[in-house]
Write an enzyme that holds these catalytic residues in place. Structure first.
Site, PDB file in Angstrom:
ATOM      1  N   ASN A 105      -6.419  -0.403  -0.847  1.00  0.00           N
ATOM      2  CA  ASN A 105      -5.230  -0.538  -0.206  1.00  0.00           C
ATOM      3  C   ASN A 105      -4.797   0.622   0.142  1.00  0.00           C
ATOM      4  O   ASN A 105      -4.190   1.515  -1.106  1.00  0.00           O
ATOM      5  CB  ASN A 105      -4.144  -1.780  -0.452  1.00  0.00           C
ATOM      6  CG  ASN A 105      -3.175  -2.206   0.181  1.00  0.00           C
ATOM      7  OD1 ASN A 105      -2.959  -1.610   0.899  1.00  0.00           O
ATOM      8  ND2 ASN A 105      -1.709  -2.136  -0.211  1.00  0.00           N
ATOM      9  N   HIS A 107      -0.297   2.090   1.038  1.00  0.00           N
ATOM     10  CA  HIS A 107       0.505   1.654   0.920  1.00  0.00           C
ATOM     11  C   HIS A 107       1.338   3.083   1.584  1.00  0.00           C
ATOM     12  O   HIS A 107       1.464   4.396   1.362  1.00  0.00           O
ATOM     13  CB  HIS A 107       1.430   1.291  -0.542  1.00  0.00           C
ATOM     14  CG  HIS A 107       2.614   0.934  -0.311  1.00  0.00           C
ATOM     15  ND1 HIS A 107       2.891  -0.315   0.270  1.00  0.00           N
ATOM     16  CD2 HIS A 107       3.792   1.719  -0.835  1.00  0.00           C
ATOM     17  CE1 HIS A 107       4.387  -0.695  -0.600  1.00  0.00           C
ATOM     18  NE2 HIS A 107       4.462   0.495  -1.105  1.00  0.00           N
ATOM     19  N   SER A 134       0.647   6.318  -0.656  1.00  0.00           N
ATOM     20  CA  SER A 134      -0.462   6.018  -1.620  1.00  0.00           C
ATOM     21  C   SER A 134      -2.004   4.789  -1.238  1.00  0.00           C
ATOM     22  O   SER A 134      -1.456   4.013  -0.675  1.00  0.00           O
ATOM     23  CB  SER A 134       0.281   5.547  -2.920  1.00  0.00           C
ATOM     24  OG  SER A 134       1.345   6.097  -3.073  1.00  0.00           O
ATOM     25  N   ASP A 143       0.833  -3.954  -5.496  1.00  0.00           N
ATOM     26  CA  ASP A 143       0.933  -2.575  -5.160  1.00  0.00           C
ATOM     27  C   ASP A 143       1.030  -1.477  -6.114  1.00  0.00           C
ATOM     28  O   ASP A 143       1.345  -1.311  -6.473  1.00  0.00           O
ATOM     29  CB  ASP A 143       1.802  -2.052  -4.175  1.00  0.00           C
ATOM     30  CG  ASP A 143       2.009  -2.931  -2.837  1.00  0.00           C
ATOM     31  OD1 ASP A 143       0.027  -2.612  -2.029  1.00  0.00           O
ATOM     32  OD2 ASP A 143       3.088  -2.635  -2.562  1.00  0.00           O
TER      33      ASP A 143
HETATM   34  C1  GAR Z   1       0.708   1.724   7.277  1.00  0.00           C
HETATM   35  O1  GAR Z   1       1.958   2.431   7.209  1.00  0.00           O
HETATM   36  C2  GAR Z   1       0.330   1.414   6.424  1.00  0.00           C
HETATM   37  O2  GAR Z   1       0.127   1.858   4.995  1.00  0.00           O
HETATM   38  C3  GAR Z   1       1.799  -0.155   6.117  1.00  0.00           C
HETATM   39  O3  GAR Z   1       1.439  -1.008   7.011  1.00  0.00           O
HETATM   40  C4  GAR Z   1       0.925   0.414   8.017  1.00  0.00           C
HETATM   41  C5  GAR Z   1      -0.064   0.186   9.574  1.00  0.00           C
HETATM   42  O4  GAR Z   1      -0.313   0.646   9.858  1.00  0.00           O
HETATM   43  N1  GAR Z   1       1.107  -0.803   4.870  1.00  0.00           N
HETATM   44  C6  GAR Z   1       1.531  -1.593   3.887  1.00  0.00           C
HETATM   45  O5  GAR Z   1       3.046  -1.945   3.900  1.00  0.00           O
HETATM   46  C7  GAR Z   1       1.245  -3.045   3.572  1.00  0.00           C
HETATM   47  N2  GAR Z   1       2.276  -3.099   2.456  1.00  0.00           N
HETATM   48  P1  GAR Z   1      -0.919   1.278  11.298  1.00  0.00           P
HETATM   49  O6  GAR Z   1      -1.222  -0.344  11.872  1.00  0.00           O
HETATM   50  O7  GAR Z   1      -0.366   1.547  12.536  1.00  0.00           O
HETATM   51  O8  GAR Z   1      -2.404   1.418  10.654  1.00  0.00           O
END
Ligand code: GAR
Length: 199
Positions: A105, A107, A134, A143
């Site tokens: 995952n 984050h 991370s 997480d």
């Molecule tokens: C990323 O920053 C990822 O870490 C976050 O969503 C974004 C996706 O970006 N994920 C979370 O917050 C999970 N809890 P994207 O849709 O542009 O790839």
């Protein structure tokens, strides 16, 4: 030898997925799944000729049935590694039981600080001066799994949640591309909470 197969699960815009699609070396993005039929990430996958599957909660009688449905959909693509790239739900027990230790995952905060759905907002509200991203192995918590790799960025005085998240995503894409390549081509080892990439 056939290259390792990576399944990516997304909920949103899929820019991290795009970085993987553009830079996959030594492995194949063999499927993209989403819990949302309108996720832009699905369009990105289709444009790249990658098979997709949609597993929406509303199409199942309850959460447990959806969890089993997601597992079935993933299994159909027989991945070696699963990457959650902007997947905004907690992963259920069936997928964890079947693929535990092989689910990554990403984050947008420096865990263990600011876990959960609003990592960027929470870091900004707390007033930290440095945050980042991370990449972790998934466990049963939120997480809370072992950390594979992290990268940091400064918080600027005039940052909003949006500007900070965009800056984090720049380093997050690079980090995720690097980690997935290293995991699929060199492998990894878990020693307690420490994850060691073999190359
Ligand atoms: C990323 O920053 C990822 O870490 C976050 O969503 C974004 C996706 O970006 N994920 C979370 O917050 C999970 N809890 P994207 O849709 O542009 O790839």
């Amino acid at each position: 030898m056939t290259p390792p197969r990576v399944a990516v699960i997304v909920s949103g815009s899929g820019t991290l997925l795009q970085a993987l699609l553009d830079n996959a070396q030594g492995y194949t993005i063999s499927s993209v799944l989403s819990d949302r039929a309108d996720a832009l990430g699905l369009e990105r996958a289709r444009a790249a000729g990658v098979p997709t599957a949609v597993v929406q909660l509303k199409d199942f009688p309850d959460r447990a049935a959806w969890d089993r449905g997601l597992l079935r959909a993933v299994e159909a693509f027989s991945p070696d590694l699963i990457v959650l790239a902007g997947f905004m739900r907690i992963l259920g027990e069936p997928l964890l039981a079947a693929y535990g230790g092989r689910i990554v995952n990403t984050h947008p905060a420096l865990l263990p600080a600011f876990p959960g759905a609003h990592g960027v907002r929470d870091a900004l509200a707390h007033g930290v001066k440095v945050t980042g991203c991370s990449v972790i192995l998934i466990d049963a918590g939120v997480d809370s799994g072992p950390i594979i790799a992290q990268r940091a960025t400064e918080v600027l005085d005039d940052d909003t949640e949006e500007t900070l998240h965009e800056r984090i995503k720049v380093i997050e894409r690079e980090l995720l591309v690097d980690v997935v390549e290293r995991m699929t081509t060199g492998g990894w080892q878990v020693d307690g909470r420490r994850v060691l990439l073999r190359r």
